[in-house]
Design a protein around this motif. Structure first.
Motif, PDB file in Angstrom:
ATOM      1  N   PHE A 229       0.561  -1.181  -0.190  1.00  0.00           N
ATOM      2  CA  PHE A 229      -0.355   0.009  -0.017  1.00  0.00           C
ATOM      3  C   PHE A 229       0.841   1.231  -0.072  1.00  0.00           C
ATOM      4  N   ARG A 230       2.512   0.890  -0.147  1.00  0.00           N
ATOM      5  CA  ARG A 230       2.727   2.655  -0.374  1.00  0.00           C
ATOM      6  C   ARG A 230       2.630   3.444  -1.324  1.00  0.00           C
ATOM      7  N   ASP A 231       2.966   4.942  -0.796  1.00  0.00           N
ATOM      8  CA  ASP A 231       2.220   5.840  -1.595  1.00  0.00           C
ATOM      9  C   ASP A 231       1.063   6.385  -1.744  1.00  0.00           C
ATOM     10  N   ASN A 232      -0.009   5.736  -0.973  1.00  0.00           N
ATOM     11  CA  ASN A 232      -1.376   6.016  -0.691  1.00  0.00           C
ATOM     12  C   ASN A 232      -1.468   7.236  -0.445  1.00  0.00           C
ATOM     13  N   PRO A 233      -2.605   8.085  -0.036  1.00  0.00           N
ATOM     14  CA  PRO A 233      -2.818   8.999   1.112  1.00  0.00           C
ATOM     15  C   PRO A 233      -3.837   8.354   1.774  1.00  0.00           C
ATOM     16  N   LEU A 234      -4.217   7.077   2.892  1.00  0.00           N
ATOM     17  CA  LEU A 234      -4.093   6.890   3.399  1.00  0.00           C
ATOM     18  C   LEU A 234      -4.995   7.732   4.681  1.00  0.00           C
ATOM     19  N   THR A 235      -6.298   7.836   5.013  1.00  0.00           N
ATOM     20  CA  THR A 235      -6.449   8.464   6.702  1.00  0.00           C
ATOM     21  C   THR A 235      -6.023   8.528   7.230  1.00  0.00           C
ATOM     22  N   LEU A 236      -6.005   7.206   7.728  1.00  0.00           N
ATOM     23  CA  LEU A 236      -5.121   7.647   8.834  1.00  0.00           C
ATOM     24  C   LEU A 236      -3.477   6.703   9.334  1.00  0.00           C
ATOM     25  N   ASP A 237      -2.237   7.258  10.305  1.00  0.00           N
ATOM     26  CA  ASP A 237      -1.392   7.237  10.149  1.00  0.00           C
ATOM     27  C   ASP A 237      -0.860   6.140  11.206  1.00  0.00           C
ATOM     28  N   VAL A 238      -0.590   5.198  10.742  1.00  0.00           N
ATOM     29  CA  VAL A 238      -0.134   3.913  11.400  1.00  0.00           C
ATOM     30  C   VAL A 238       1.086   4.271  10.810  1.00  0.00           C
ATOM     31  N   GLU A 239       2.214   3.066  11.719  1.00  0.00           N
ATOM     32  CA  GLU A 239       3.785   2.811  11.236  1.00  0.00           C
ATOM     33  C   GLU A 239       4.258   1.762  12.126  1.00  0.00           C
ATOM     34  N   LEU A 240       4.688   0.537  12.117  1.00  0.00           N
ATOM     35  CA  LEU A 240       5.064  -0.697  12.310  1.00  0.00           C
ATOM     36  C   LEU A 240       6.191  -0.339  13.340  1.00  0.00           C
ATOM     37  N   THR A 241       5.667  -0.665  14.532  1.00  0.00           N
ATOM     38  CA  THR A 241       7.280  -0.661  14.987  1.00  0.00           C
ATOM     39  C   THR A 241       8.733  -1.762  14.777  1.00  0.00           C
ATOM     40  N   LYS A 242       9.922  -0.646  14.742  1.00  0.00           N
ATOM     41  CA  LYS A 242      10.623  -1.058  14.163  1.00  0.00           C
ATOM     42  C   LYS A 242      10.986  -2.228  14.761  1.00  0.00           C
ATOM     43  N   GLY A 243      11.798  -3.353  13.527  1.00  0.00           N
ATOM     44  CA  GLY A 243      11.713  -4.233  13.678  1.00  0.00           C
ATOM     45  C   GLY A 243      13.346  -4.879  14.542  1.00  0.00           C
ATOM     46  N   THR A 244      14.043  -5.531  14.828  1.00  0.00           N
ATOM     47  CA  THR A 244      15.328  -6.263  14.675  1.00  0.00           C
ATOM     48  C   THR A 244      16.137  -5.816  13.328  1.00  0.00           C
ATOM     49  N   ALA A 245      17.799  -5.779  14.055  1.00  0.00           N
ATOM     50  CA  ALA A 245      18.499  -6.397  12.189  1.00  0.00           C
ATOM     51  C   ALA A 245      18.150  -7.351  11.646  1.00  0.00           C
ATOM     52  N   ASP A 246      17.434  -7.702  12.550  1.00  0.00           N
ATOM     53  CA  ASP A 246      16.976  -9.298  11.356  1.00  0.00           C
ATOM     54  C   ASP A 246      15.835  -9.288  10.510  1.00  0.00           C
ATOM     55  N   ASP A 247      15.222  -7.613  11.230  1.00  0.00           N
ATOM     56  CA  ASP A 247      13.420  -8.316  10.149  1.00  0.00           C
ATOM     57  C   ASP A 247      14.148  -6.921   9.589  1.00  0.00           C
ATOM     58  N   GLU A 248      14.827  -5.989   9.227  1.00  0.00           N
ATOM     59  CA  GLU A 248      15.083  -4.799   8.242  1.00  0.00           C
ATOM     60  C   GLU A 248      14.150  -4.865   6.895  1.00  0.00           C
ATOM     61  N   ASP A 249      14.711  -6.046   7.051  1.00  0.00           N
ATOM     62  CA  ASP A 249      13.639  -5.760   4.861  1.00  0.00           C
ATOM     63  C   ASP A 249      12.607  -5.693   5.293  1.00  0.00           C
ATOM     64  N   ARG A 250      11.910  -5.738   6.166  1.00  0.00           N
ATOM     65  CA  ARG A 250      10.680  -6.736   6.328  1.00  0.00           C
ATOM     66  C   ARG A 250       9.480  -5.277   4.951  1.00  0.00           C
ATOM     67  N   GLU A 251       8.525  -4.903   4.559  1.00  0.00           N
ATOM     68  CA  GLU A 251       7.783  -4.327   3.966  1.00  0.00           C
ATOM     69  C   GLU A 251       7.486  -3.497   4.800  1.00  0.00           C
ATOM     70  N   MET A 252       7.687  -1.894   4.994  1.00  0.00           N
ATOM     71  CA  MET A 252       6.585  -1.969   6.029  1.00  0.00           C
ATOM     72  C   MET A 252       4.977  -1.133   5.693  1.00  0.00           C
ATOM     73  N   PHE A 253       4.940  -0.949   4.010  1.00  0.00           N
ATOM     74  CA  PHE A 253       3.326  -1.446   3.890  1.00  0.00           C
ATOM     75  C   PHE A 253       2.869  -2.717   3.383  1.00  0.00           C
ATOM     76  N   GLY A 254       3.051  -3.651   4.142  1.00  0.00           N
ATOM     77  CA  GLY A 254       2.834  -4.962   3.189  1.00  0.00           C
ATOM     78  C   GLY A 254       2.158  -5.425   4.046  1.00  0.00           C
ATOM     79  N   HIS A 255       1.930  -6.867   4.269  1.00  0.00           N
ATOM     80  CA  HIS A 255       0.540  -7.182   4.898  1.00  0.00           C
ATOM     81  C   HIS A 255       0.558  -6.604   6.391  1.00  0.00           C
ATOM     82  N   GLU A 256       1.127  -7.417   7.273  1.00  0.00           N
ATOM     83  CA  GLU A 256       1.476  -6.371   8.072  1.00  0.00           C
ATOM     84  C   GLU A 256       0.652  -5.426   8.854  1.00  0.00           C
TER      85      GLU A 256
END
Length: 325
Positions: A277-304
């Protein structure tokens, strides 16, 4: 006596002129015949030269005869090519080819027709007579329309017409392509989602990114076998609830649209593995909590992110409801 001589002399002159005219005509006829013969002979040799050149471009891969032309000057294909009807695949790229010849219908053994990255503007109706054709690849051309006769290619499995900027419609008859499972319509000029696509029973992979779609059909769930759907870089403002009924869908890319919300019903899409859902003007400002170093490549606008957004929207909706109560 003198008058007789004058008459005789005049007759001889007339006869002489007549014979000179006939001789001239005969010479002209002979010259035409000789020129025609030379021309025909030249044509035969030119055909032989062209055929020799084309034969040098034919390869045999796993028993399949392939004509492979790359970055050569072939604005048109010569009629002599019909002597190579045993070909099963054409791969003609970056040759400046301007049209598909009508005699394409004589290549009954053709399985793959790959003419990507040329200057083709029209697909001939004769293409519908290629009953064995499985793949038609015409991306990066100038195609403006698809002939309805293509629906007669009953064995067609893969169709790619990406980056034909003036292409904006598909004939409804294409829904008769019962074996088509791969369709690329990206980077064209579609404003409305083509009805023919909804009727393709075997479709599994669809790319219609980079168009001007403003909405998806409410019956999009008719594409029950679709597992990959690319919709990025369109003008979508909402998603129909029935998108949640696409139970085979595993990949859904929606980046760079105009979406303001995510339907809560998408929470139940059990097979969905990748969504963006990256680069959409979504109404709610929602951010995922930062992951560990092993989790840095997860998709920040993905399924989670999608699940968190739906949960946050539900939480805020309940809070607003409680305030009113």
């Amino acid at each position: 006596m003198m008058a007789g001589l004058i008459t005789c002399s005049g007759s001889v002159s007339a006869i002489k002129a007549l014979w000179e005219t006939r001789i001239k005509q005969k010479r002209e006829e002979l010259h035409k015949k000789e020129s025609g013969a030379i021309s025909r002979l030249t044509g035969v040799w030119e055909d032989r030269i062209v055929l020799a050149k084309l034969n040098d471009r034919i390869v045999n891969e796993e028993g399949r005869l392939i004509l492979r032309l790359e970055k050569e000057d072939w604005k048109t294909l010569p009629p002599a090519l019909v002597k190579l009807t045993q070909l099963q695949e054409w791969q003609i790229h970056r040759c400046g080819l301007q049209d598909i010849p009508p005699f394409i219908c004589r290549f009954h053994h053709l399985v793959v027709l790959d003419l990507s990255r040329n200057n083709i503007s029209k697909i001939p109706t004769e293409i519908g007579r290629l009953s064995r054709l499985r793949e038609l690849l015409l991306s990066y051309n100038r195609v403006t329309s698809i002939p309805e006769e293509l629906a007669c290619c009953e064995n067609l499995e893969k169709l790619e017409v990406a980056m034909n900027r003036r292409l904006s419609q598909l004939p409804p008859q294409l829904s008769n392509l019962k074996k088509l499972h791969h369709l690329d319509l990206s980077m064209n000029n579609f404003v409305d989602f083509p009805d023919a696509v909804l009727g393709l029973p075997a479709l599994q992979w669809l790319d219609i990114a980079g168009n001007s779609l403003r909405a998806l059909p409410t019956d999009i769930h008719r594409m029950e076998n679709l597992h990959t759907l690319w919709l990025q870089r369109n003008e979508l403002e909402t998603l129909p609830d029935n998108v949640s009924q696409m139970q085979s869908l595993e990949t859904l890319v929606l980046s760079s649209n105009q979406l303001r919300d995510i339907p809560s019903v998408m929470e139940g899409m059990s097979k969905l593995r990748f969504v963006n859902f990256r680069d959409n003007p979504l109404t709610l400002d929602v951010e995922l909590t930062k992951g560990t170093a092993d989790d840095e490549d997860r998709e920040m606008f993905g399924h989670e992110f999608m699940l968190l957004y739906i949960q946050e929207a539900r939480k805020r909706g309940n809070a607003a409801l409680n305030q009113h109560c």
